[in-house]
Design an enzyme around this catalytic site. Structure first.
Site, PDB file in Angstrom:
ATOM      1  N   LYS A 267       0.861  -1.187   0.000  1.00 28.58           N
ATOM      2  CA  LYS A 267       0.000   0.000   0.000  1.00 28.58           C
ATOM      3  C   LYS A 267       0.895   1.234   0.000  1.00 28.58           C
ATOM      4  O   LYS A 267       1.784   1.367   0.839  1.00 28.58           O
ATOM      5  CB  LYS A 267      -0.924   0.002   1.230  1.00 28.58           C
ATOM      6  N   LYS A 279      -9.872  13.021   8.204  1.00 31.78           N
ATOM      7  CA  LYS A 279      -9.534  12.494   9.521  1.00 31.78           C
ATOM      8  C   LYS A 279      -9.463  13.630  10.537  1.00 31.78           C
ATOM      9  O   LYS A 279      -9.045  14.734  10.186  1.00 31.78           O
ATOM     10  CB  LYS A 279      -8.151  11.816   9.476  1.00 31.78           C
ATOM     11  N   ASP A 290       1.372   5.704   5.969  1.00 31.85           N
ATOM     12  CA  ASP A 290       0.468   4.907   5.150  1.00 31.85           C
ATOM     13  C   ASP A 290       1.112   4.379   3.862  1.00 31.85           C
ATOM     14  O   ASP A 290       0.446   3.748   3.046  1.00 31.85           O
ATOM     15  CB  ASP A 290      -0.792   5.727   4.831  1.00 31.85           C
ATOM     16  N   ASP A 349     -12.039   7.693   3.339  1.00 31.44           N
ATOM     17  CA  ASP A 349     -10.889   7.324   4.173  1.00 31.44           C
ATOM     18  C   ASP A 349     -10.591   5.818   4.073  1.00 31.44           C
ATOM     19  O   ASP A 349      -9.540   5.366   4.517  1.00 31.44           O
ATOM     20  CB  ASP A 349     -11.145   7.735   5.625  1.00 31.44           C
ATOM     21  N   GLU A 351      -9.467   4.246   1.666  1.00 29.37           N
ATOM     22  CA  GLU A 351      -8.884   4.439   0.336  1.00 29.37           C
ATOM     23  C   GLU A 351      -7.879   3.349  -0.028  1.00 29.37           C
ATOM     24  O   GLU A 351      -7.670   3.078  -1.210  1.00 29.37           O
ATOM     25  CB  GLU A 351      -8.200   5.812   0.264  1.00 29.37           C
ATOM     26  N   ARG A 353      -7.963   0.128   0.274  1.00 26.11           N
ATOM     27  CA  ARG A 353      -8.571  -1.007  -0.449  1.00 26.11           C
ATOM     28  C   ARG A 353      -8.889  -0.627  -1.886  1.00 26.11           C
ATOM     29  O   ARG A 353      -8.915  -1.481  -2.765  1.00 26.11           O
ATOM     30  CB  ARG A 353      -9.803  -1.491   0.321  1.00 26.11           C
TER      31      ARG A 353
HETATM   32  N1  BES Z   1      -4.542   4.176   6.748  1.00 30.59           N
HETATM   33  C1  BES Z   1      -5.740   3.969   7.484  1.00 30.59           C
HETATM   34  C2  BES Z   1      -5.629   2.834   8.508  1.00 30.59           C
HETATM   35  C3  BES Z   1      -4.684   3.068   9.649  1.00 30.59           C
HETATM   36  C4  BES Z   1      -5.127   3.651  10.823  1.00 30.59           C
HETATM   37  C5  BES Z   1      -3.366   2.678   9.558  1.00 30.59           C
HETATM   38  C6  BES Z   1      -4.258   3.847  11.874  1.00 30.59           C
HETATM   39  C7  BES Z   1      -2.486   2.865  10.603  1.00 30.59           C
HETATM   40  C8  BES Z   1      -2.928   3.452  11.760  1.00 30.59           C
HETATM   41  C9  BES Z   1      -6.886   3.610   6.535  1.00 30.59           C
HETATM   42  O1  BES Z   1      -6.813   4.178   5.272  1.00 30.59           O
HETATM   43  C10 BES Z   1      -8.150   4.086   7.146  1.00 30.59           C
HETATM   44  O2  BES Z   1      -8.310   5.269   7.291  1.00 30.59           O
HETATM   45  N2  BES Z   1      -9.003   3.153   7.509  1.00 30.59           N
HETATM   46  C11 BES Z   1     -10.243   3.451   8.140  1.00 30.59           C
HETATM   47  C12 BES Z   1     -11.302   2.608   7.470  1.00 30.59           C
HETATM   48  C13 BES Z   1     -12.702   2.993   7.819  1.00 30.59           C
HETATM   49  C14 BES Z   1     -13.034   4.334   7.225  1.00 30.59           C
HETATM   50  C15 BES Z   1     -13.642   1.935   7.286  1.00 30.59           C
HETATM   51  C16 BES Z   1     -10.114   3.075   9.616  1.00 30.59           C
HETATM   52  O3  BES Z   1      -9.450   2.101   9.947  1.00 30.59           O
HETATM   53  O4  BES Z   1     -10.673   3.810  10.440  1.00 30.59           O
HETATM   54 ZN    ZN Z   2      -4.898   4.658   4.606  1.00 30.03          ZN
HETATM   55 ZN    ZN Z   3      -7.711   6.105   5.165  1.00 25.53          ZN
END
Ligand code: BES
Ligand code: ZN
Ligand code: ZN
Length: 499
Positions: A267, A279, A290, A349, A351, A353
């Protein structure tokens, strides 16, 4: 840092600090030193209640009775689970303690219980990795004062029994190459996100190819071609950013005919602001992390030509930023991925996937991969499930999953298998597209994210590692300081070289 192997008696090694590991109770049976020194050590152990329990240390000066200026005895507790992880843990704990004594030259006496369980090669490799990684610091943006405060260890002598020397020799190069690859990935994650743009990652890949003496080739696929390939899902994420996306394609070919082609995908969101589903500020603070999956893939490729695994390896990174702007993807938008599936975006967010959907489709459709392994800081939910030190492992192939679990064990990295239940796919049903990018409800977010990815793998054996937790330390640990950890590099190098 220079690493040497010597068969010399530890008591005769001329060094600032000798590190000697002792299991619980072993200090009473200490050997290898003069009687006089042994009684000094036993006396000190008694006074300081040092029994060799896990986490106990004892520092004894050489007092001219032996060559080492000081000896650091490190307690390892009861010797039950002797493995690569355990070796890694105690060597890094010892190095952290040793650093407070500011030695320039250190010697490490290899404990019998390691060498009897692991091979001499693995033991030496493990020690080099643990020493290099626990001594790692990212000081680029610190002032001279801070830099001069840390006195780096210059020479490490690993003491082995004479009959283990040849075996140990063969672990020197792999240890050094592997540690350097992890450090390569750590540096990339630790650099500020304005520097590590998609273009920077692309240039880094090109540089790796240049240094590889022909075994690695790199192709950068630009926006126009990405669109022609039909990667609408990836492009949708990139839309909000002023920085152009790059699809980075790395290829390693072994010198002999390869039996297998493994595609590794990282990723590569160089900054995740969340897009229009912005966020909160605190959650954004660490979001330069990320691209940790991408950094791991680049770290791995920086080591492939030197390690020479016998399989073909393709690395894929769909690199872009996830930013809010007037052009950004909106909740409600529908994207079409390379495999033709339509995706309703309800949360911008989620993103990772979306970018991975196209990278995985590419691996499946264009590369005809035998195996696909992706590394992604994908979900906060995986951190809720497994904490910050363990990656979640998902997949569609039990055999491949088991091999990845074995590789993790032999690389001192921790993964834990989580399920991909078919019926949970219900949660990703969209009213107007083939699938939506976020689930209904709050629970099982790491699973539904993985189920989303599974829509793009076809029949190819696939493992997804959710590294959101272990990719980044938010505190100093023995093996890694605050910041990027390079997680996944050791695991996948161990897997690829073992094939
Ligand atoms: N990059 C984040 C996930 C993440 C969070 C990685 C904290 C490392 C530390 C990902 O893109 C994200 O924002 N995921 C969301 C998904 C949700 C919107 C379904 C999440 O985990 O809150
Ligand atoms: Zn992310
Ligand atoms: Zn994200």
């Amino acid at each position: 840092m220079k690493f040497l192997l010597k068969p010399t008696e530890p008591s005769k090694l001329s060094t600032d600090l000798l590190i000697q590991f002792v299991s619980e109770g072993e200090i009473r049976k200490l050997k290898g030193f003069s009687q006089e020194f042994i009684s000094i050590v036993k006396d000190a152990a008694q006074r300081e209640i040092f029994e060799g329990k896990e986490g106990q240390f004892l520092i004894v000066s050489g007092l001219g009775k032996i060559e080492p200026y000081k000896v650091l005895f490190v307690g390892t507790g009861k010797i039950e689970n002797v493995d690569y992880y355990n070796l890694n843990k105690f060597v890094s704990l010892a190095i952290k303690k040793a650093q407070s004594l500011k030695p320039v030259k250190i010697s490490i006496s290899v404990a019998d219980f390691w060498i009897n369980k692991l091979s001499a090669r693995e033991t030496v490799k493990g020690i080099i990795e643990a020493v290099s990684l626990s001594a790692y610091k990212f000081l680029k943006f610190k002032g001279e004062e801070e830099k001069s405060k840390s006195r780096p260890i210059e020479e490490v002598v690993i003491h082995l029994p004479p009959n283990k020397l040849a075996g140990g020799e063969s672990g020197l190069a792999p240890g050094k190459i592997t540690a350097d690859a992890v450090i390569f990935a750590r540096d990339l994650v630790n650099e500020p996100p304005e520097l590590t743009s998609p273009e920077f990652l692309a240039n880094t890949a090109l540089l790796i190819a240049k240094k590889s003496k022909g075994s690695v080739s790199v192709k950068i696929i630009e926006k126009g071609e990405i669109a022609k390939l039909g990667m609408g899902s990836f492009l949708g994420v990139a839309e909000g950013s002023d920085k152009p996306p790059k699809f980075i394609h790395l290829s390693y070919k072994p010198s002999a005919v390869a039996k297998k082609k493994v595609v590794i995908i990282g990723k590569g969101i160089t900054f995740d602001a969340g897009g229009l589903s912005l966020k909160p500020a605190e959650f954004m603070e660490t979001m330069k992390l990320d691209m940790s999956g991408a950094a791991a893939v680049l770290g791995i490729f920086s080591a492939l030509s030197a390690l020479g695994p016998k399989v073909e390896v393709v690395g894929l990174i769909a690199a872009c930023e996830n930013m809010p702007s007037g052009r950004a993807l909106k909740p409600g938008d529908i994207l079409r991925a390379m495999n033709g599936k339509t995706i309703e975006v309800l949360n911008t967010d989620a993103e990772g996937r979306l970018t991975l959907a196209d990278a995985i489709s590419f691996a499946n459709m264009k590369e005809k991969a035998d195996e696909i392994i992706d590394l992604a800081t994908l979900t906060g939910a995986c951190m809720v499930a497994l904490g910050q030190e363990i990656a979640g492992a998902f997949g569609n192939d039990d055999k491949l999953l088991s091999k990845i679990e074995d590789a993790a064990r032999s690389a001192a990295e921790r993964v834990w298998r989580l399920p991909l239940p078919d019926d949970y796919k219900e949660l990703l049903k969209s009213h107007i597209a083939d699938i939506k990018n976020v689930q209904a409800g709050r629970y099982g977010g790491a699973i539904t994210a993985s189920l989303f990815l599974s829509e793009f793998v076809g029949k190819t054996p696939w493992v997804h590692l959710d590294i959101a937790g272990p990719a980044y330390e938010e505190k100093d640990t023995p093996i890694a300081p605050y910041g990027g950890t390079g997680f996944g590099v050791r695991l996948l190098l161990s897997y690829l070289t073992g094939l």
